[in-house]
Design an enzyme around this catalytic site. Structure first.
Site, PDB file in Angstrom:
ATOM      1  N   CYS A 163       0.527  -1.294  -0.348  1.00 32.65           N
ATOM      2  CA  CYS A 163      -0.270   0.373  -0.026  1.00 32.65           C
ATOM      3  C   CYS A 163       0.793   0.995  -0.097  1.00 32.65           C
ATOM      4  CB  CYS A 163      -0.787   0.071   1.282  1.00 32.65           C
ATOM      5  SG  CYS A 163      -1.883   1.537   0.704  1.00 32.65           S
ATOM      6  N   GLN A 164       0.471   2.070   1.413  1.00 34.76           N
ATOM      7  CA  GLN A 164       1.368   3.383   1.261  1.00 34.76           C
ATOM      8  C   GLN A 164       3.037   3.088   0.826  1.00 34.76           C
ATOM      9  OE1 GLN A 164       2.036   5.868   4.459  1.00 34.76           O
ATOM     10  NE2 GLN A 164       2.192   7.728   3.857  1.00 34.76           N
TER      11      GLN A 164
END
Length: 338
Positions: A134-135
């Site tokens: 994700c991030q």
């Protein structure tokens, strides 16, 4: 005071489920044995598995804790990778605290990630494979754009946030992040959890808890898995204010990964400088990282990119039976070809 086990008006099945959850005391314990091997300025580097196997470094998001990757013995991503023959490392971020509100993205990427990669390279006499979540996938992309990498895997990673239906990008465009951070300091983990829940309120509210009664007579493993998920969802760390604002502006307001303009200590981050093999996994019904936002990666890197799409939502890439049946065997097979 009302206790969880005495919820007024609750059905007997719900009361039994709540009572079982209240008695559970092991939901915060890790599933896979880990050894801390070194510290960077803002993280602890953990090792899972045997040190004589090929190394892989997981770079996780700053927004949540990495417990989702080791949720249960049946659905542990970490254990799956270790059982697949890898020595797995995880960079576990420290909560910043008020004194570190001015940490920058460059501090995490050029500092902690670069230090962890170098430490692993020295320990194994070979560079690690990188896996960004994700991030954390964005952080890994930035590192790979600035330093040669052995390989890069991204899971549910936002790349092109200018695509249709990107709710986080639409929300971010209406916010002055510098003013927000100046007024509040480090954004709270509870606040971020509320934002994410608001993007899919029914699935993360009535629908999810409507199924809680099914746990009244479920086995202990099912109850523990549910509680682990609950604690993970609502126990996110606070975020370093400056890095949070930089990330939100660059990725969600300026779409800087594909439009350009992201600079780290004067160094431009360009995806076309990523020439290593890339494995990119995304979910068809991801409400946080739409499929189009993640699939765009293969159009911007110069290395060979393998894109895999799974049914389900954002968390399904980590905990679904389908992911453990299809995604992780495919990833392990891919890594063995490198």
């Amino acid at each position: 005071m009302t206790r969880p086990t005495d919820t007024p008006g609750a059905a007997p099945e719900l009361q039994r489920a709540l009572a079982r959850a209240a008695r559970l005391d092991g939901a915060n314990q890790p599933v896979t044995p880990a050894e801390p091997v070194t510290e960077t300025d803002n993280a602890t580097l953990y090792r899972y598995g045997h040190g004589d196997r090929p190394p892989l470094l997981i770079i996780y998001s700053l927004v949540n804790r990495p417990a989702i990757l080791d949720l249960s013995s049946q659905r542990s991503v970490v254990r799956r990778l270790v059982d697949g023959g890898l020595c797995v490392y995880l960079l576990a971020w420290h909560p910043p605290g008020a004194a570190r509100r001015y940490l920058r993205l460059a501090d995490y990427i050029l500092g902690d990630i670069a230090e962890a990669v170098a430490w692993i390279g020295n320990a194994h006499d070979q560079s690690p494979h990188l896996l960004g979540v994700c991030q954390g996938g964005v952080l890994a992309l930035c590192h790979a754009a600035l330093q040669p990498c052995r390989s890069l895997t991204t899971l549910a990673t936002p790349v092109d946030t200018g695509t249709d239906g990107d709710q986080l990008a639409a929300l971010a465009r209406a916010i002055d992040f510098d003013a927000l951070v100046q007024a509040t300091g480090n954004p709270s983990g509870q606040g971020m959890a509320a934002v994410f829940a608001s993007l899919k309120p029914f699935a993360l509210g009535p629908q999810r808890y409507g199924g809680l009664t099914a746990l009244a007579d479920a086995d202990a493993a099912a109850v523990e898995a549910f509680m682990r998920m609950e604690r993970w969802m609502y126990d996110g760390p606070d975020l370093a204010g400056q890095a949070f604002a930089e990330f939100a502006r660059a990725i969600y307001q300026d779409n800087a990964l594909v439009e350009g303009g992201l600079m780290l200590d004067g160094q431009p981050v360009r995806l076309d400088r990523i020439g290593c093999p890339v494995f990119n996994a995304l979910a068809e019904d991801d409400h946080l990282v739409p499929p189009a936002a993640a699939a765009a990666l293969e159009r911007h890197v110069t290395g060979r990119c393998t894109t895999t799409t799974l049914p389900g939502g954002h968390l399904g890439l980590f905990i679904s039976a389908e992911a453990h049946r299809r995604l992780y065997p495919a990833l392990l097979d891919w890594l063995q070809t490198l």
